[in-house]
Motif scaffolding. Structure first.
Motif, PDB file in Angstrom:
ATOM      1  N   HIS A   1       0.794  -0.621   0.383  1.00  0.00           N
ATOM      2  CA  HIS A   1       0.034   0.365   0.370  1.00  0.00           C
ATOM      3  C   HIS A   1       0.949   0.883  -0.218  1.00  0.00           C
ATOM      4  N   SER A   2       1.733   0.640   1.284  1.00  0.00           N
ATOM      5  CA  SER A   2       2.465   3.042   0.785  1.00  0.00           C
ATOM      6  C   SER A   2       3.239   2.964  -0.529  1.00  0.00           C
TER       7      SER A   2
ATOM      8  N   ARG B   1       0.454   3.816  -2.986  1.00  0.00           N
ATOM      9  CA  ARG B   1       0.358   5.431  -2.239  1.00  0.00           C
ATOM     10  C   ARG B   1       1.198   6.676  -2.860  1.00  0.00           C
ATOM     11  N   GLU B   2       2.652   6.401  -2.494  1.00  0.00           N
ATOM     12  CA  GLU B   2       3.316   7.073  -2.994  1.00  0.00           C
ATOM     13  C   GLU B   2       3.488   7.370  -4.558  1.00  0.00           C
TER      14      GLU B   2
ATOM     15  N   GLU C   1      -5.225   2.540  -4.080  1.00  0.00           N
ATOM     16  CA  GLU C   1      -4.720   1.971  -3.147  1.00  0.00           C
ATOM     17  C   GLU C   1      -5.434   0.078  -3.007  1.00  0.00           C
TER      18      GLU C   1
END
Length: 82
Positions: free
Chosen positions: A3-4, A7-8, A73
């Motif tokens: 997810h990160s 997201r980025e 996401e």
């Protein structure tokens, strides 16, 4: 991909498409249109950029699912896991 990382990537692409958007204060549950006044052309550019970045196909009937950061996401995690 997690997810990160998604997201980025999404925030980077939003920032490229709408350079005036302050992605540092991006609320993941509010639509990009409501937060940054992305018009339909900018949103389409975002969808195309996501397709290229993640090497996937996003069908137009799925676009509403990607109107928020959290939606992106969740959708992309599902697509990339398939």
């Amino acid at each position: 991909m997690n997810h990160s990382a998604i997201r980025e990537t999404v925030t980077r692409l939003v920032n490229e498409i709408a350079p005036d958007a302050d992605v540092q204060v991006l609320n993941p549950d509010v639509s990009f249109h409501d937060q940054f006044e992305l018009d339909s052309i900018d949103f389409l550019r975002l969808m195309i950029a996501l397709e290229k970045e993640f090497n996937i196909t996003i069908y137009d009937f799925d676009y509403p699912k990607l109107s928020t950061l959290r939606g992106c996401e969740n959708y992309l995690m599902t697509q990339l896991a398939a």
